[in-house]
Structures are given as C-alpha cells and as structure tokens.
Scaffold this motif. Structure first.
Motif, PDB file in Angstrom:
ATOM      1  N   CYS A 199      93.730  -6.902 -43.755  1.00 21.53           N
ATOM      2  CA  CYS A 199      94.390  -8.106 -43.233  1.00 21.53           C
ATOM      3  C   CYS A 199      93.961  -9.368 -43.983  1.00 21.53           C
ATOM      4  N   CYS A 200      92.739  -9.360 -44.530  1.00 23.23           N
ATOM      5  CA  CYS A 200      92.128 -10.580 -45.067  1.00 23.23           C
ATOM      6  C   CYS A 200      91.671 -10.462 -46.511  1.00 23.23           C
ATOM      7  N   CYS A 255      88.080 -11.752 -39.773  1.00 23.66           N
ATOM      8  CA  CYS A 255      88.756 -12.045 -38.499  1.00 23.66           C
ATOM      9  C   CYS A 255      87.749 -12.254 -37.371  1.00 23.66           C
ATOM     10  N   CYS A 294      87.005  -6.225 -38.761  1.00 18.12           N
ATOM     11  CA  CYS A 294      87.191  -7.077 -39.944  1.00 18.12           C
ATOM     12  C   CYS A 294      86.227  -8.252 -39.845  1.00 18.12           C
TER      13      CYS A 294
HETATM   14 ZN   LIG Z   1      90.970  -9.683 -41.092  1.00 18.19          ZN
END
Ligand SMILES: [Zn+2]
Length: 228
Positions: free
Chosen positions: A136-137, A200, A197
């Motif tokens: 996601c990051c 996050c 994560c």
């Molecule tokens: Zn993330």
C-alpha cells in the motif's frame, strides 16, 4: 486509560516451538543482553562467538543465528522486513533483516541456510515475517526492480503492481515468503504478522518512509531454548 507498555508481537509458530521472541513495536521493551549485528543491507550472517558469547562474528551482518540459550539475537527495522526463525525443536534461532538490497543479495536464503546448519540434518525450520512497509505504501523505481529481477523473476511479477512510469508498488513480504520457500521453509511453517504495514500503522510502528531520518527503530528478538 492505562499507560501500559505495549508488548512485542508474538506468533504461534514460534511460541509453539518454545522460543523466546518478539517483534518490536513503538515503546515495547527490548530484553537485556541481546546481541544484534551492525546492519549494512548485505547478506552476511553473524554467529555468537564460541566461548564467552560476548560478541558476534562478523560484527557487520544482516542475519544472525544462534543456539546459545540465554542470549537472544536481534535485528532492528523501520520499514524493512524482519524475520524471526527457529528449528522446530527450538534449539536454534535466527533473526534476519531484509530490505530490497538484502533481498536482492539473498540475505534470507543465507540466514535460513545457516540456521539449517545449526539445526542439524532433517530438522524442519519455522519462520515468521514481521511488520514491514506494505505494498500500500512502498513505491519503488526501476533500478530497485531490476536489482531484484535476477533472483525473483516470476515472484517479482506477482509481488509488484505498476504505478507511474518507471515505478511500481512492491510487496516485500511476498518476496520474503518466496525466499523462505526457496530456502526450504515449508508453506505450513511460514507465518506473517497480519495488518502490520509500518507506514500505515502510525500508532504502533516506526517508519522511515513516513518519518525520515527522525524515525525510530523496532527491535525484533529471538532466543534459543536451553538444551536439557
Ligand atoms: Zn501502508
């Protein structure tokens, strides 16, 4: 509201083997007497020095293996992948730090091979992937992808998702799982810490991508069982 000190994260695969272990989170306690190498984003494996157990050889390494009970070994991360591993009998352990550079150089395979050597022939190994920056990051550029390409050809396709030109989002945990599998850790003996994560998880984790040079580090430790 209590101001309890957060506990390091444990995993059933390692708990069942009886090894002391924890994936660090913000503010969790680091056990006294741990040994951890000076990490250099390479693929060298350190061992506790024979005899007094006061140091690691080599001092610079990104994986560390031990069968010395009472001296946990550890690595520190803030977005890279930490892996804690053990033999099924709990008498040998490994801590591995794997960012993209380490993955490209085979640090996971080297660490697991060294753990296998300490564990003895035929011993099954267990390994758990700890908190790291999620797909996601984690956007990377072409040089990173090409550095990983030779070792992870097919796995890199499934672990990456194209973003803007010359970039892709990358799933380091998926690459780590592939490396563990290649090194001989069976699928049923591989675990992950879910929903972790680091970028996050503002409250729980340190993240270099989020906080830059000011980022703290999480320390992840594992200690071998004492032989009877
Ligand atoms: Zn993330």
């Amino acid at each position: 509201m209590s101001a309890a000190i957060p506990a390091a994260l444990r995993h059933p695969l390692l708990a069942e083997a009886g090894v002391l272990h924890g994936f660090g989170v913000r503010g969790s306690v680091i056990p006294e007497g741990i040994l951890r190498p000076q990490q250099v984003h390479g693929a060298a494996v350190a061992r506790i020095e024979a005899g007094d157990g006061q140091g690691l050889t080599p001092a610079e390494a990104d994986a560390v293996v031990s069968r010395t009970a009472g001296i946990p070994v550890a690595v520190a991360t803030a977005d890279c992948v930490p892996i804690l591993a053990c033999s099924e009998d709990g008498y040998a352990v490994a801590a591995i730090h794997a960012g993209w550079r380490g993955l490209a150089q085979g640090v996971i395979e080297a660490g697991i091979e060294a753990l296998g050597g300490l564990s003895g022939p035929g011993m099954r190994l267990r390994a758990v992937v700890g908190p790291h920056i999620g797909i996601c990051c984690y956007e990377v550029d072409e040089p990173v992808l090409s550095a990983l390409g030779s070792r992870f050809a097919r796995d890199l396709e499934t672990a990456s998702r194209p973003s803007r030109a010359g970039h892709a989002y990358l799933d380091l945990g998926r690459l780590a799982a592939a490396a563990l599998g290649r090194a001989g850790v069976e699928a049923g003996a591989r675990g992950v810490i879910p929903d972790s994560c680091t970028r996050c998880g503002v409250e729980r984790f340190h993240s270099y991508r989020r906080d830059g040079e000011a980022a703290g580090r999480m320390v992840h430790f594992v200690g071998a069982l004492a032989r009877p």
